[in-house]
Design a protein around this motif. Structure first.
Motif, short mmCIF file in Angstrom:
data_model
loop_
_atom_site.label_atom_id
_atom_site.label_comp_id
_atom_site.label_asym_id
_atom_site.label_seq_id
_atom_site.Cartn_x
_atom_site.Cartn_y
_atom_site.Cartn_z
N THR A 87 -43.11 -134.23 32.99
CA THR A 87 -42.01 -134.32 32.50
C THR A 87 -41.31 -134.87 30.81
OG1 THR A 87 -40.98 -134.01 34.60
CG2 THR A 87 -39.14 -133.72 32.86
N PHE A 88 -41.15 -133.93 29.73
CA PHE A 88 -41.42 -134.69 28.88
C PHE A 88 -39.87 -135.38 28.33
CE2 PHE A 88 -40.81 -134.32 23.79
CZ PHE A 88 -41.55 -135.41 23.78
N THR A 89 -39.77 -136.93 28.24
CA THR A 89 -38.54 -137.67 28.51
C THR A 89 -38.22 -138.10 27.24
OG1 THR A 89 -38.93 -137.71 31.17
CG2 THR A 89 -36.87 -138.78 29.64
N ALA A 90 -36.51 -138.00 27.55
CA ALA A 90 -36.23 -138.90 26.11
C ALA A 90 -35.78 -140.07 26.31
CB ALA A 90 -35.61 -137.59 25.18
N PHE A 91 -35.25 -140.64 25.54
CA PHE A 91 -34.70 -142.06 25.66
C PHE A 91 -33.45 -142.34 25.28
CE2 PHE A 91 -33.64 -146.85 25.37
CZ PHE A 91 -33.88 -147.62 27.05
N GLY A 92 -32.25 -142.97 25.70
CA GLY A 92 -31.06 -143.69 24.47
C GLY A 92 -29.92 -143.86 25.45
N GLY A 129 -41.07 -140.11 25.76
CA GLY A 129 -41.93 -139.79 23.92
C GLY A 129 -40.85 -140.89 23.34
N GLY A 130 -39.79 -141.61 22.91
CA GLY A 130 -39.27 -142.41 22.36
C GLY A 130 -37.65 -141.71 22.06
N TRP A 131 -36.89 -142.50 21.30
CA TRP A 131 -35.43 -142.12 20.67
C TRP A 131 -34.96 -141.22 20.17
CZ3 TRP A 131 -32.09 -147.47 21.65
CH2 TRP A 131 -31.15 -147.28 21.94
#
Lengths: 538, 538
Positions: A69-74, A46-48
């Motif tokens: 699976t809804f995933t976050a980036f970092g 989805g983004g950061w």
């Protein structure tokens, strides 16, 4: 490899959002995430969280995904902080994402120059961060930045980095060709080495490619053949510079040609064409008609002999069936147009005609002659259909354009400002009535369009829904300059969002434009089933 | 493989001409052939003599190429005719081409269904045709249609077909993935088998790929790594359906990454970016900014940390140096880039300016603002130079356009014929004199051009040598249709044959055209050194 499972990871909303001139609203992001979920992609990144307000809001309103699976980036924790005290990691932990993908350095050069910390400390950052998010979320992924460039310079260190992530419990280690310069045979060799020599199992490896050598799709396929089991990419290959690997091209090759299973049910694969085109609409850009698998021209056939063979056996001229990905075959007109070509094209527009019908020969001659005059009917389906119907079963005369008159004037207006004004006068007969209208516009074509609508819409309300979406001029015999023959191509969008193309050719650009405009009105009226106002004898 | 020679074969003018929406004029074909020759491509395929009037005329006026072999395309002789009595082969023999490439069937299915002749007879067709053209031209090539699909079904027969061509003396046997559905690993395996198992030497094999799975470039590279030594493709991947292999992406990978030699001198490789972009302009379409290697965004970097790292060591963020292919690094949201960019372009037009000159900042702002308004100055050098000179050292005021007025009228003339007439009135001040002129023309722009020349040429005879050679219109915000912003690009040819490009942007297409026309007059006068007629104080 038939039946083996490949995991699809979409990063349109994160890496794709890096594209110049692209910025998604929260609404866009929600709609795109839901489209991807409906298709059956395994991960939607989805983004950061914490990086910008849009992403914060998006993660706050995170859509309920049914399959993906809804995933976050970092990124891995900062040097000199514990994972627990790193605000950026905390934001990831607190986000509503089900999984987290963290980027870290694997190229010694970047550790030395960009991070400026000892190489062992970088290993610590990776280990801590992955362990922390694995504990917090249950699923942590490691995004191995510059892995292939790093491996080429210092394989031992690059592998140490991903092994640190692996041992810390990363579900996936994503090998990134961040600069996009690696070629397929290099990807193949390096991924095989990582699995065979360094013992990282392929079902823990993902691939993330960029298109800087036009090999992003091939590089991804090479990694899969070498054993990697997750593919990252974006819709229509969106991404910074030359874009990311194009999932829309990868998915059909994996499923239809290489026999892999993905999260996408075969019966859902036909959603692909619509997903690709509506995505471009959302970005307010014309879908690429030449796009592999899903482009409007991807299954276009030209030339008579060829077309008759296609009808005999599509498999002999089509590498997959268009319907499998929700696309359709298109028979295009051209100066090579043969009889069978015309017949097929007629069937396309719902006109079944006996091949022996002598009108066919007349029609063929007409099309060839018009083609010689510069009417490129393969780009203007609506004008072609009108030509055909006029010849075969007639088109009702909805109106008659008697004369028009346009003036463009540059002068100083009342307040002394230099202005250019275009004013159009049209005289149109509808039934027994002669309608005389005048309008001004941004230019002569605009003024003519407005005047014609003033004259026609009161009688034919069906025209109200239609708006012009593109206008192009090309000089056919360029060497003659403005004395030459302009060809005008107009695209109009109908109420239901479908497009129609009409064209006009004349030595006079205004007349050519008018011809294309009139075709667009008539075609709309024809489709709308509007009843022509009759002209009574009396 | 370093140092080995790869032969480049361009088929833009033949297979590329199959693209929907594309039709080359003879003028286009001549200019494109010369660009390819200047770059150093080995073969330029001009088209199919006898197939259509354009190709006939083009081959009649065949351009003199200095390095490239000018090649004609055709097909093997018809069944039931000797090669000598086949009109199509005769046309090839008589054409002014130095070499001939003939397409023939190699997939048994197509021999049975499309040709409907015994398979042995097909071998005869190939053998006869290649032998005949080899004898007549000295160099014959065989284009093995559907080779990969054919080989998958019936390897023995597919190989018999190409062996027939090989034994008949074909210089190159071009293996075609006609339907574009073959994947890189399949290309690799089949090409290796053709060489190793079937004994056709790699230095006699070419590859011809289509992009239906987005692998045309990778497939071509796979064939080269497997041993094929000739690559066919098109400029910017033009071609029917999803396009052909993109030579613009292939060439830098072959030369800069894989260490192959081609007919292109390394010092000529920087021509590639300009060749790619001017080609799109010729087709009246916006160059793809995301194109690998040559796109405006191909070396774009986001501002901030990243950029400072790029400046520390470009190799850490760029897979090749942009200059190697004539492209430029682009730092997004950074004046540094713009500034050095401008300085470089000023040097191009012979203006050396001190980087510290404060006028530079003003000019930079102006160009950026104009660029935002839609002025694409990279495609209109003349208008750019005028903008710069006006800002830096002024441009003499040769004349002042006070007002103009154009009328386009469609009506029935004296003899009852429907005519469209354009009439332009211009009011121009030259020195103290006000010149009022009127002219008619084929269209509004033509009429304006004639009227302006009537007004100016008596005072400025230098204008007499200049003629308009091209006129193009593109809508900048297509979504707004005719209410949107037209950009007019005009090419004019000067007395000495050199071309100049000027542009105009306005909501009104007529005003935009006039702006471009006026720039072309002023630029001509500037170059001719004409003395402006002064306006006396009195």
């Amino acid at each position: 490899m038939t039946g083996e499972r490949i995991y699809l990871y979409d990063t349109t909303l994160r890496d794709g959002a890096q594209t110049q001139d692209v910025d998604f609203s929260v609404t866009d992001k929600i709609a795109i995430a839901q489209d991807l979920d409906r298709l059956g992609v395994d991960y939607v990144e989805g983004g950061w969280p914490g990086a910008n307000p849009t992403d914060d809001q998006f993660f706050a309103e995170a859509p309920e995904l049914t399959r993906a699976t809804f995933t976050a980036f970092g990124m891995t924790r900062r040097p000199g902080r514990s994972a627990a005290n790193d605000p950026q990691l905390t934001a990831l932990v607190q986000s509503r994402a089900k999984a987290v993908c963290m980027v870290g350095k694997t190229w010694d050069f970047h550790v030395d120059v960009a991070l400026g910390i000892p190489r062992d400390e970088n290993l610590e950052l990776i280990r801590d961060s992955v362990a922390a998010l694995h504990a917090a979320k249950g699923e942590a992924l490691f995004d191995a930045e510059h892995f292939f460039d790093g491996y080429k310079r210092n394989p031992a260190y690059a592998v140490q980095c991903i092994r640190a992530a692996f041992e810390a419990g990363a579900r996936w280690i994503v090998l990134c060709d961040t600069n996009g310069g690696t070629l397929p045979h290099e990807i193949d060799a390096i991924v095989r080495a990582v699995i065979a020599e360094h013992g990282i199992p392929g079902d823990r490896l993902g691939i993330h490619c960029h298109n800087d050598t036009e090999n992003a799709v091939a590089n991804s396929l090479a990694a899969v053949r070498a054993g990697a089991r997750m593919v990252q990419g974006t819709i229509n290959g969106l991404g910074e510079r030359c874009g990311n690997a194009n999932l829309v091209s990868l998915i059909p090759s994996l499923m239809l040609k290489m026999g892999f299973e993905t999260g996408i049910k075969p019966e859902d694969l036909p959603r692909l064409t619509q997903l690709s085109r509506s995505f471009d609409e959302r970005l307010n850009r014309a879908p690429n008609r030449h796009a592999p698998y899903v482009g409007a021209s991807a299954f276009a056939h030209k030339g008579g002999l060829h077309v008759s063979a296609v009808e005999k056996d599509p498999a002999s001229y089509e590498h997959v069936t268009p319907e499998a990905i929700g696309n359709r075959r298109q028979i295009v007109m051209s100066d090579q147009a043969g009889r069978s070509n015309i017949i097929a094209r007629l069937r396309d527009i719902g006109l079944d005609i006996d091949p022996k019908d002598e009108r066919l020969a007349r029609l063929l001659d007409l099309v060839k002659q018009r083609d010689g005059d510069g009417y490129a009917y393969d780009t203007a389906e609506a004008s072609f259909e009108l030509l055909v119907r006029r010849e075969l079963d007639g088109v009702p005369r909805f109106f008659e354009l008697l004369r028009f008159h346009v003036t463009d004037e540059r002068r100083y207006n009342a307040v002394g400002k230099l202005v250019v004004e275009s004013e159009a006068v049209v005289r149109v007969r509808v039934g027994n009535e002669i309608r005389l209208e005048v309008a001004d516009g941004n230019g002569p074509v605009h003024a003519l369009d407005v005047a014609m609508r003033k004259a026609l819409e009161p009688v034919y309300p069906a025209l109200k829904g239609v708006s012009l979406s593109d206008y192009r001029v090309r000089i056919l015999a360029a060497k003659e300059g403005t004395g030459a023959m302009p060809r005008v191509l107009i695209r109009s969008t109908e109420r239901d969002g479908s497009e129609m193309s009409t064209l006009g050719v004349s030595t006079n650009i205004i007349e050519a434009s008018m011809e294309a405009l009139v075709d667009s009105y008539v075609f709309t009226l024809l489709k709308s089933g509007a009843a022509p106002v009759a002209r009574s004898a009396g």
